[in-house]
Design an enzyme around this catalytic site. Structure first.
Site, PDB file in Angstrom:
ATOM      1  N   ASP A 120      32.982  53.381  50.459  1.00  0.00           N
ATOM      2  CA  ASP A 120      34.284  54.155  49.912  1.00  0.00           C
ATOM      3  C   ASP A 120      34.450  54.457  48.609  1.00  0.00           C
ATOM      4  O   ASP A 120      35.378  54.211  47.598  1.00  0.00           O
ATOM      5  CB  ASP A 120      35.407  53.117  50.223  1.00  0.00           C
ATOM      6  CG  ASP A 120      36.690  53.541  50.292  1.00  0.00           C
ATOM      7  OD1 ASP A 120      36.865  55.014  50.405  1.00  0.00           O
ATOM      8  OD2 ASP A 120      37.675  52.845  50.351  1.00  0.00           O
ATOM      9  N   GLU A 175      50.381  41.221  45.537  1.00  0.00           N
ATOM     10  CA  GLU A 175      50.392  41.935  44.113  1.00  0.00           C
ATOM     11  C   GLU A 175      48.999  41.835  43.443  1.00  0.00           C
ATOM     12  O   GLU A 175      48.459  40.925  43.604  1.00  0.00           O
ATOM     13  CB  GLU A 175      51.447  41.161  43.441  1.00  0.00           C
ATOM     14  CG  GLU A 175      52.653  41.697  44.165  1.00  0.00           C
ATOM     15  CD  GLU A 175      53.900  40.739  43.531  1.00  0.00           C
ATOM     16  OE1 GLU A 175      53.725  39.935  43.129  1.00  0.00           O
ATOM     17  OE2 GLU A 175      54.954  41.328  43.651  1.00  0.00           O
TER      18      GLU A 175
END
Ligand code: ADE
Length: 685
Positions: A447, A335
């Site tokens: 990216d 998370e």
């Protein structure tokens, strides 16, 4: 009986006129004479009050595409005078007309022009030119017929297009030039055009606008930008001014120098100079100038023990200093939460905390901490800042500065149309500055995409998501290539897709895509096209059209980033300084692509092609099928007609969402280029 004969006269001549153009159209003759080779000729006569008192119009009037040998039953007439009766005789002929002795078959129409459009401007002069600019001035029109509102200056590079349009290699030279023109406006009969290439010939033509509309365009004028010497000449003017101002300062300098020499303090200066020369030499590594104060990035993989790398570059945080508040997302490793970090000075700062979920393998832990080892090496306002790591207790965590507005792509989608162009350019400037820092450090991101940029509450954009291979594993956009690599195709330069040649130049390509994402408020690059189609289209020369409302200068920068030859792409330092110039000179941003990539000026200019899909199919292909009925009801029933729509038409037919308007306008630009491509190639699908 002869087997074929001349055609009868054309029928139903109709006209449509605005201030500057007269559009004539007619129906084909009833009797084609048994042949298919019908063409039309238009004869123009100026007549007095007596209809028999006529003379030929002569060269003052222009026909588009031409006045004879017309294949379509229409023509556009330009540069007509006001308050004149024009009679147009429209004749249909076929291959045997010349052999016939019967009188010619024509239909005529008489039109009185009553608009008072301004006349053409006079001579255009080049006042001066530097490497990147040209200053022009010209004579006002002899008969403006009203107050001059402004002048439109249209220009393009003579030999090579500045905008690389889709399928450009299929276009003729003039089409190239016309497609890639830029335009600007000026209230005075003079202009300085900037952003040009050195030693390059440009074609200019200018028209004037009054309340009655535009004049015709002036003749074409060709002028060349200067080379380095011309800039030096221009600078000499400035130098003169500076020199005058410096005289006073110089006197002071002489006095100070004498003082240094006398007191022997010049030793200090000589030593300092030697030191800085030494420093400059050590900064020149492998021919690349490493900027002083900017470190070189160290790949954490070069450390045998990755935990050594992480502790070299990241501070270990005691978990008692961290307060996790809520989950804000999910990463590949676990998370992502927001929370607070107590600083050593006992201040609490907001942070984002990435956690490594339990049950991980050693390899995953290494990959997870790799990002921290990279991020910890950077220190720049446009790179996400690492606060530290927790590695000595569970869960393993990476703590970074908190960015209130989350990732840039979703932020823009949420606030579609809410920002000024300057705000958007400010965001882009920040990203380019962060990327300049990374490339100066020798780090290649691989990216770069809006989803990997974070935005804080002040709209500051910061580059995030570091970690090369891991980043690509984590990126839902990354797809496997035939060579087995995982690559975000839409954002990646062709050489990086084809043979994994990643570099700061391939990052510059991705930066161009980020620019497009920003200017289109988070639109998906290449929309619903498949990855395979994206690769093929790029290879063919296709490039993304400008998003709606995009300044020409920004789309040109995008196209510059998408040059096939990677050495021709701009460096990040070029991008930062270009955007800085735009921010300092925001009037340049007022020229939008839709202002200059105009609709064909008249239907006669449009190539005659066959339609390869229906409007509905086309709308569905761009995921706008819900508007098919609106298009049909408003008469936009063929792609031919759609290709001539403008933004007002799109709004008028009931496309009210800005994002949808934007998508349709962009797609119309692509459609036009595709139609030209099809026509040139001579095939119809
Ligand atoms: N999501 C991922 N990283 C974040 C950060 N640093 N701030 C806010 N949201 C984020």
């Amino acid at each position: 009986m002869p087997c074929t004969k001349p055609p009868s006269a054309p029928r139903n001549v109709n006209f449509n006129m605005n201030e500057t153009a007269l559009y004539l159209e007619w129906s084909p003759p009833f009797d084609t004479g048994g042949r298919k080779d019908i063409i039309y000729n238009v004869l123009c006569k100026k007549c007095g009050s007596d209809p028999n008192d006529c003379e030929l119009c002569g060269g003052g009037i222009r026909f588009v595409p031409r006045h004879s040998g017309l294949q379509n039953a229409s023509v556009t007439v330009l540069d007509f005078l006001s308050h004149v009766n024009y009679t147009f005789e429209i004749e249909a002929v076929n291959g045997v007309s010349d052999l016939s002795f019967s009188p010619k078959q024509y239909t005529s129409i008489t039109i009185t022009t009553d608009q008072e459009a301004p006349t053409l401007i006079g001579m255009v002069r080049k006042d001066w030119a530097s490497q990147n600019s040209i200053a022009l001035s010209w004579q006002e029109p002899d008969y403006p017929n009203g107050i001059i509102l402004d002048y439109e200056i249209k220009y393009y590079e003579k030999a090579y297009p500045r905008i690389a349009p889709a399928f450009w290699h299929y276009l003729r030279v003039e089409e190239h030039e016309q497609l890639s023109y830029s335009s600007t406006r000026s209230k005075a009969p003079s202009v300085i055009i900037t952003g040009l290439k050195p030693s390059t010939k440009y074609i200019f033509h200018i028209r004037v606008r009054t309340a009655a509309g535009y004049s015709g365009y002036s003749n074409k004028f060709e002028f060349e930008t200067g080379d380095e010497t011309s800039d030096m000449a221009a600078e000499q003017g400035q130098i003169l001014v500076i020199a005058t101002a410096a005289v006073g300062g110089f006197t002071l300098l002489v006095i100070l120098t004498l003082f240094f020499l006398i007191t022997g303090r010049c030793q200090w200066y000589i030593k300092a100079k030697m030191k800085s020369e030494e420093k400059r030499r050590t900064n020149l590594q492998n021919g690349n100038l490493r900027l002083p104060g900017v470190k070189t990035y160290v790949d954490p993989d070069t450390y045998e023990d990755p935990s050594l790398a992480v502790h070299e570059f990241a501070k270990e945080i005691d978990p008692s200093r961290i307060r996790i508040e809520r989950v804000i997302g999910a990463g590949e490793f676990g998370e992502v939460c927001s929370g607070r970090l107590k600083t050593p000075a006992k201040k609490e700062i907001p942070v984002a905390i990435k956690t490594l979920k339990g049950g991980y393998m050693d390899r995953q832990r290494k990959d997870f901490l790799r990002e921290a080892s990279i991020m910890g090496q950077f220190d720049h306002p446009n790179i996400i800042r690492l606060e530290g790591v927790v590695t000595k207790s569970r869960p393993v965590m990476i703590v970074v500065e908190y960015m209130e507005n989350g990732s840039l792509d979703s932020f823009l989608r949420k606030h579609d149309g809410h920002f000024t162009v300057i705000q958007l350019v400010g965001m882009l400037r920040g990203i380019s500055s962060g990327m300049k820092y990374l490339s100066d450090m020798g780090y290649v991101h691989r990216d770069l995409a809006a989803r990997n940029i974070l935005v804080n509450s002040n709209l500051v954009c910061k580059v995030s998501d570091f970690g090369l291979s891991r980043v690509l594993e984590d990126d839902p956009e990354a797809a496997y290539t035939t060579t087995g690599g995982k690559i975000p195709i839409r954002w990646t330069a062709p050489e990086a897709i084809a043979y994994r040649k990643f570099s700061s130049a391939s990052d510059a390509w991705s930066y161009g895509i980020v620019m497009w994402e920003v200017m289109s408020y988070g639109e998906r690059p290449y929309w619903e096209m498949s990855n395979q189609d994206v690769i093929l289209s790029i290879e063919e020369g296709y490039r993304l059209p400008a998003p709606m409302g995009c300044p020409v200068s920004l789309h040109q920068l995008m196209l510059h980033c998408w040059q096939k030859e990677r050495n021709h792409r701009p460096k990040f330092s070029d991008i930062v300084s270009f955007l800085d110039k735009l921010i300092r000179n925001p009037s340049v941003l007022q020229i939008l692509v839709e202002d200059i990539v105009g609709m064909p000026e008249s239907p006669g200019d449009t190539p005659d092609y066959h339609f390869f899909v229906t409007v509905t199919e086309w709308l569905e292909s761009i995921k706008m099928g819900q508007y098919a009925n609106n298009f049909m009801a408003a008469g936009f029933t063929t792609l031919d007609i759609v290709s001539r729509m403008n933004i007002d038409d799109i709004r008028r037919i009931g496309v009210s969402l800005i994002g949808h308007q934007r998508r349709i306008v962009s797609s119309i630009q692509t459609l036009r280029l595709q139609m030209m491509h099809i026509q040139e190639k001579g095939f119809h699908v």
